[in-house]
Write a protein that holds these residues in place. Sequence first.
Motif, mmCIF file in Angstrom:
data_model
loop_
_atom_site.group_PDB
_atom_site.id
_atom_site.type_symbol
_atom_site.label_atom_id
_atom_site.label_comp_id
_atom_site.label_asym_id
_atom_site.label_seq_id
_atom_site.Cartn_x
_atom_site.Cartn_y
_atom_site.Cartn_z
ATOM 1 N N SER A 95 79.440 51.764 -0.630
ATOM 2 C CA SER A 95 79.985 50.775 0.313
ATOM 3 C C SER A 95 79.704 51.166 1.762
ATOM 4 C CB SER A 95 81.493 50.598 0.096
ATOM 5 O OG SER A 95 82.242 51.635 0.707
ATOM 6 N N TYR A 96 79.466 52.434 2.058
ATOM 7 C CA TYR A 96 79.148 52.842 3.425
ATOM 8 C C TYR A 96 77.865 52.155 3.916
ATOM 9 C CZ TYR A 96 82.674 56.573 3.280
ATOM 10 O OH TYR A 96 83.844 57.284 3.200
ATOM 11 N N VAL A 97 76.939 51.890 3.007
ATOM 12 C CA VAL A 97 75.696 51.206 3.391
ATOM 13 C C VAL A 97 76.027 49.798 3.884
ATOM 14 C CG1 VAL A 97 73.478 50.332 2.561
ATOM 15 C CG2 VAL A 97 74.322 52.545 1.756
ATOM 16 N N ARG A 98 76.833 49.055 3.102
ATOM 17 C CA ARG A 98 77.182 47.677 3.472
ATOM 18 C C ARG A 98 78.107 47.623 4.682
ATOM 19 N NH1 ARG A 98 78.468 47.897 -1.727
ATOM 20 N NH2 ARG A 98 80.666 47.507 -1.326
ATOM 21 N N LEU A 99 78.982 48.613 4.809
ATOM 22 C CA LEU A 99 80.036 48.564 5.816
ATOM 23 C C LEU A 99 79.752 49.444 7.031
ATOM 24 C CD1 LEU A 99 83.048 48.764 3.329
ATOM 25 C CD2 LEU A 99 82.006 46.729 4.301
ATOM 26 N N ARG A 100 78.545 49.955 7.132
ATOM 27 C CA ARG A 100 78.213 50.876 8.225
ATOM 28 C C ARG A 100 78.622 50.353 9.608
ATOM 29 N NH1 ARG A 100 74.726 55.252 9.202
ATOM 30 N NH2 ARG A 100 74.126 55.381 11.384
ATOM 31 N N PRO A 101 78.294 49.094 9.952
ATOM 32 C CA PRO A 101 78.678 48.616 11.290
ATOM 33 C C PRO A 101 80.194 48.633 11.510
ATOM 34 C CG PRO A 101 77.075 47.127 10.297
ATOM 35 C CD PRO A 101 77.502 48.086 9.232
ATOM 36 N N LEU A 102 80.968 48.336 10.484
ATOM 37 C CA LEU A 102 82.424 48.331 10.642
ATOM 38 C C LEU A 102 82.972 49.740 10.813
ATOM 39 C CD1 LEU A 102 83.452 45.540 8.130
ATOM 40 C CD2 LEU A 102 83.591 45.485 10.612
ATOM 41 N N TRP A 103 82.420 50.691 10.095
ATOM 42 C CA TRP A 103 82.834 52.087 10.294
ATOM 43 C C TRP A 103 82.480 52.524 11.709
ATOM 44 C CZ3 TRP A 103 86.179 54.875 7.758
ATOM 45 C CH2 TRP A 103 86.421 54.619 6.398
ATOM 46 N N ALA A 104 81.274 52.168 12.163
ATOM 47 C CA ALA A 104 80.845 52.562 13.509
ATOM 48 C C ALA A 104 81.771 51.971 14.568
ATOM 49 C CB ALA A 104 79.397 52.123 13.750
ATOM 50 N N ALA A 159 92.114 60.661 5.187
ATOM 51 C CA ALA A 159 91.365 61.711 5.885
ATOM 52 C C ALA A 159 90.005 61.932 5.220
ATOM 53 C CB ALA A 159 92.172 63.011 5.903
ATOM 54 N N LEU A 160 89.992 61.901 3.909
ATOM 55 C CA LEU A 160 88.737 62.075 3.179
ATOM 56 C C LEU A 160 87.795 60.893 3.434
ATOM 57 C CD1 LEU A 160 87.288 63.996 1.277
ATOM 58 C CD2 LEU A 160 88.448 62.902 -0.636
ATOM 59 N N LEU A 161 88.328 59.673 3.412
ATOM 60 C CA LEU A 161 87.513 58.484 3.690
ATOM 61 C C LEU A 161 86.910 58.538 5.094
ATOM 62 C CD1 LEU A 161 89.647 55.556 2.252
ATOM 63 C CD2 LEU A 161 87.255 56.006 1.717
ATOM 64 N N GLY A 162 87.747 58.824 6.074
ATOM 65 C CA GLY A 162 87.273 58.876 7.449
ATOM 66 C C GLY A 162 86.292 60.010 7.681
ATOM 67 N N ALA A 165 83.040 59.070 6.094
ATOM 68 C CA ALA A 165 82.371 58.046 6.891
ATOM 69 C C ALA A 165 81.706 58.673 8.113
ATOM 70 C CB ALA A 165 83.368 56.977 7.320
ATOM 71 N N ALA A 166 82.404 59.594 8.772
ATOM 72 C CA ALA A 166 81.833 60.248 9.951
ATOM 73 C C ALA A 166 80.563 61.010 9.572
ATOM 74 C CB ALA A 166 82.853 61.193 10.577
ATOM 75 N N GLN A 167 80.610 61.745 8.474
ATOM 76 C CA GLN A 167 79.428 62.495 8.044
ATOM 77 C C GLN A 167 78.293 61.553 7.659
ATOM 78 O OE1 GLN A 167 80.145 66.087 5.543
ATOM 79 N NE2 GLN A 167 82.289 65.429 5.652
ATOM 80 N N TRP A 168 78.639 60.462 6.994
ATOM 81 C CA TRP A 168 77.626 59.512 6.570
ATOM 82 C C TRP A 168 76.991 58.804 7.762
ATOM 83 C CZ3 TRP A 168 76.059 54.504 6.504
ATOM 84 C CH2 TRP A 168 75.092 54.182 5.549
ATOM 85 N N LEU A 169 77.801 58.457 8.777
ATOM 86 C CA LEU A 169 77.256 57.801 9.962
ATOM 87 C C LEU A 169 76.290 58.709 10.718
ATOM 88 C CD1 LEU A 169 80.424 56.004 11.356
ATOM 89 C CD2 LEU A 169 78.317 54.880 10.604
ATOM 90 N N VAL A 170 76.625 59.992 10.798
ATOM 91 C CA VAL A 170 75.805 60.946 11.549
ATOM 92 C C VAL A 170 74.543 61.331 10.782
ATOM 93 C CG1 VAL A 170 75.762 63.304 12.462
ATOM 94 C CG2 VAL A 170 77.754 61.859 12.851
ATOM 95 N N ASP A 171 74.694 61.589 9.470
ATOM 96 C CA ASP A 171 73.571 62.105 8.690
ATOM 97 C C ASP A 171 73.677 61.629 7.245
ATOM 98 O OD1 ASP A 171 71.465 63.575 7.626
ATOM 99 O OD2 ASP A 171 72.515 65.496 7.737
ATOM 100 N N PRO A 172 73.269 60.386 6.954
ATOM 101 C CA PRO A 172 73.412 59.859 5.596
ATOM 102 C C PRO A 172 72.727 60.716 4.538
ATOM 103 C CG PRO A 172 72.639 58.135 7.096
ATOM 104 C CD PRO A 172 72.676 59.417 7.862
ATOM 105 N N GLU A 173 71.581 61.292 4.881
ATOM 106 C CA GLU A 173 70.846 62.109 3.911
ATOM 107 C C GLU A 173 71.557 63.429 3.614
ATOM 108 O OE1 GLU A 173 68.216 60.902 2.263
ATOM 109 O OE2 GLU A 173 68.551 59.074 3.434
#
Length: 195
Positions: A95-104, A159-162, A165-173
Amino acid sequence: MAMGNREDLLAGARRCLMEKGYAGTTARDISAASGTSLASIGYHFGSTKALLNAALYEAMEEWGSELEQALAGEASSGATPMQRFEETWVRIIESYVRLRPLWAIQFELIAQMDRMPELRESFANANRQARLGLAALFDGLDPVADEKKALAVGAFHQALLGGMAAQWLVDPEGAPSAQDLVEGLRTITAGLAQA
């Protein structure tokens, strides 16, 4: 001159939020994206900020629904609690792929909370409800039966979700996989069991 359509303005504002972020969106951007006049923003919402906030709340509701769907997905038949945890996290990471702009946008707004007290209050209320919902979705806890426990467990999941998300936004790979989370959780719980 037509004053523009409220729904068009909201849709245009949401598009701008996803593409430009909260601070980077101007009234002119919204007017162009919605095909409405600048005056229609004032007519329908009073100000660009009020329109952006309304579009943001609408987008966050959609985000909450998408996240709830990811969390509520069916686990494999006979799955252990750890396997259910991993399967849930596979869906969340997808879901981070679909929701990336909202997390950002959320991280952008968190950084600006001191200048936006009306959003701080809204986010604080949403956080509390999110914690209760996460405790129910992840662990089946009834927030009415034991609100204090549900808030504590929900805060852990939040806390785990956030953090993810922070790690995924910075470095998805390089962000942890669901399997990595399970391994980390096993190691931590094993260490706690020895204490």
